[in-house]
Design a protein around this motif. Structure first.
Motif, short mmCIF file in Angstrom:
data_model
loop_
_atom_site.label_atom_id
_atom_site.label_comp_id
_atom_site.label_asym_id
_atom_site.label_seq_id
_atom_site.Cartn_x
_atom_site.Cartn_y
_atom_site.Cartn_z
N MET A 86 -0.14 15.95 -5.23
CA MET A 86 -0.23 14.73 -4.24
C MET A 86 0.99 13.85 -4.80
O MET A 86 1.17 13.78 -5.84
CB MET A 86 -1.62 14.20 -4.79
N PHE A 87 1.56 13.07 -3.64
CA PHE A 87 2.64 12.23 -4.12
C PHE A 87 1.79 10.83 -4.99
O PHE A 87 0.76 10.76 -4.53
CB PHE A 87 3.35 11.62 -3.07
N ILE A 88 2.47 10.71 -5.95
CA ILE A 88 1.86 9.43 -6.74
C ILE A 88 2.87 8.15 -6.40
O ILE A 88 4.13 8.56 -6.61
CB ILE A 88 1.76 9.63 -7.93
N TYR A 89 2.60 7.17 -5.70
CA TYR A 89 3.61 6.16 -5.50
C TYR A 89 2.92 4.79 -5.96
O TYR A 89 1.79 4.70 -5.34
CB TYR A 89 4.06 6.17 -4.14
N LYS A 90 3.76 4.07 -6.49
CA LYS A 90 3.44 2.58 -6.90
C LYS A 90 4.40 1.72 -5.99
O LYS A 90 5.62 1.98 -5.69
CB LYS A 90 3.71 2.38 -8.13
N THR A 91 4.03 0.54 -5.43
CA THR A 91 4.49 -0.37 -4.55
C THR A 91 5.91 -0.74 -5.45
O THR A 91 5.70 -1.08 -6.57
CB THR A 91 3.85 -1.35 -4.26
N LYS A 92 6.92 -0.52 -4.65
CA LYS A 92 8.43 -1.02 -5.26
C LYS A 92 8.71 -2.42 -4.75
O LYS A 92 8.65 -2.62 -3.52
CB LYS A 92 9.43 0.13 -5.02
N LYS A 93 9.11 -3.07 -5.70
CA LYS A 93 9.34 -4.77 -5.26
C LYS A 93 10.83 -5.02 -5.78
O LYS A 93 11.24 -4.43 -6.74
CB LYS A 93 8.43 -5.58 -5.84
N PHE A 94 11.54 -5.67 -5.12
CA PHE A 94 12.77 -6.20 -5.65
C PHE A 94 13.26 -7.71 -4.97
O PHE A 94 12.49 -7.81 -3.75
CB PHE A 94 13.96 -5.28 -5.25
N ILE A 95 13.96 -8.39 -5.41
CA ILE A 95 14.31 -9.62 -4.77
C ILE A 95 15.65 -9.82 -4.32
O ILE A 95 16.63 -9.16 -4.80
CB ILE A 95 14.34 -10.83 -6.15
N LEU A 96 15.57 -10.17 -2.98
CA LEU A 96 17.00 -10.30 -2.38
C LEU A 96 17.88 -11.39 -2.76
O LEU A 96 17.22 -12.53 -3.36
CB LEU A 96 16.61 -10.44 -1.02
N ASN A 97 19.00 -11.36 -2.50
CA ASN A 97 19.74 -12.61 -2.97
C ASN A 97 19.50 -13.88 -2.52
O ASN A 97 19.99 -14.92 -2.77
CB ASN A 97 21.32 -12.10 -2.76
N ASN A 98 18.77 -13.96 -1.44
CA ASN A 98 18.18 -15.20 -1.01
C ASN A 98 16.91 -15.80 -1.71
O ASN A 98 16.62 -16.50 -1.11
CB ASN A 98 18.02 -15.33 0.58
N GLY A 99 16.59 -14.90 -2.70
CA GLY A 99 15.38 -15.01 -3.43
C GLY A 99 13.79 -14.68 -2.60
O GLY A 99 12.98 -14.67 -3.36
N SER A 100 14.06 -13.98 -1.62
CA SER A 100 12.92 -13.49 -0.87
C SER A 100 12.57 -12.20 -1.81
O SER A 100 13.39 -11.36 -2.01
CB SER A 100 13.26 -13.04 0.48
N GLU A 101 11.17 -11.64 -1.46
CA GLU A 101 10.72 -10.57 -2.40
C GLU A 101 10.55 -9.64 -1.08
O GLU A 101 10.02 -9.76 -0.06
CB GLU A 101 9.35 -10.98 -2.85
N CYS A 102 11.30 -8.21 -1.65
CA CYS A 102 10.96 -7.32 -0.74
C CYS A 102 10.14 -6.32 -1.36
O CYS A 102 10.48 -5.91 -2.53
CB CYS A 102 12.45 -6.83 -0.35
N LYS A 103 9.25 -5.63 -0.61
CA LYS A 103 8.59 -4.43 -1.09
C LYS A 103 8.55 -3.38 -0.04
O LYS A 103 8.39 -3.62 1.02
CB LYS A 103 7.23 -4.90 -1.90
N LEU A 104 8.41 -2.16 -0.69
CA LEU A 104 7.95 -1.04 -0.05
C LEU A 104 6.38 -0.56 -0.30
O LEU A 104 6.05 -0.44 -1.06
CB LEU A 104 8.81 0.12 -0.26
N VAL A 105 5.74 -0.51 0.89
CA VAL A 105 4.41 -0.18 0.86
C VAL A 105 4.01 0.89 1.53
O VAL A 105 4.71 1.26 2.88
CB VAL A 105 3.49 -1.48 1.44
N LEU A 106 2.91 1.60 1.43
CA LEU A 106 2.55 2.68 2.21
C LEU A 106 1.87 2.22 3.49
O LEU A 106 1.58 1.18 3.65
CB LEU A 106 1.50 3.33 1.41
N PRO A 107 2.05 3.09 4.43
CA PRO A 107 1.50 2.66 5.73
C PRO A 107 0.09 2.39 5.76
O PRO A 107 -0.66 2.89 5.08
CB PRO A 107 1.61 4.05 6.59
#
Length: 183
Positions: free
Chosen positions: A1-22
């Protein structure tokens, strides 16, 4: 089974970006982006014109969740400050050959922030380090220079051009294949 934790990173404009499961809770917002940008996205992506309702998007998300449970795909919704910005996936996973393809799209409102580059980098790390794949490919419409710049920036090499490989808007189109090996 795939195990995945939400990944977050901050953009150069200060916004938070994250990859979430569908999750179907995002279907309406994803569909709104597709409707608002249908003509732009349809220049390069064959599925865009088939997405005709929120229900279509819900069905696609259900399909994706099912494929994730079967370990045949990994898909993520890209959120910027909790707003849908696009999607990225790892599909056509072939465990015996240890290869897969990466696909992505992003709203024009979020282009130019490095979101897809960072997202591909995250997917690549997961594919190479967690599922131990040997090769990743990214297929790009030859006229989509913005999309082609992403694999090039990340050290992928142009492996081939598939001639008249796919139908898009009732025409056969070529696809450039960029590849990276896990070395």
């Amino acid at each position: 089974m795939f195990i995945y934790k939400t990944k977050k990173f901050i953009l150069n404009n200060g916004s938070e970006c994250k990859l979430v499961l569908p999750d179907k809770k995002y279907a309406e917002d994803i569909y709104k982006v597709i409707v608002d940008e249908r003509l732009r996205l349809a220049k390069y992506l064959p599925w865009v014109m088939d997405m005709k309702s929120v229900q279509d998007e819900e069905q696609f998300l259900e399909y994706s969740i099912e494929k994730i449970h079967k370990e045949e795909m990994m898909m993520f919704i890209i959120l910027v400050d909790e707003n849908v910005a696009g999607m990225i996936d790892l599909h056509n996973i072939n465990r015996s050959a240890k290869r897969a393809e990466v696909g992505y799209w992003i709203s024009k409102n979020y282009e130019g922030y490095g979101i897809i580059t960072q997202s591909v980098n995250i997917i690549e790390g997961y594919a190479f380090n967690e599922i131990k794949l040997h090769k990743l490919q990214i297929r790009v419409h030859p006229n989509n220079t913005k999309s082609a710049s992403i694999p090039q920036r990340l050290g992928y090499f142009k492996e081939a051009t598939l001639i008249e490989h796919e139908m898009l808007n009732d025409e056969y189109i070529d696809l450039d294949i960029f590849a990276k090996l896990n070395k």
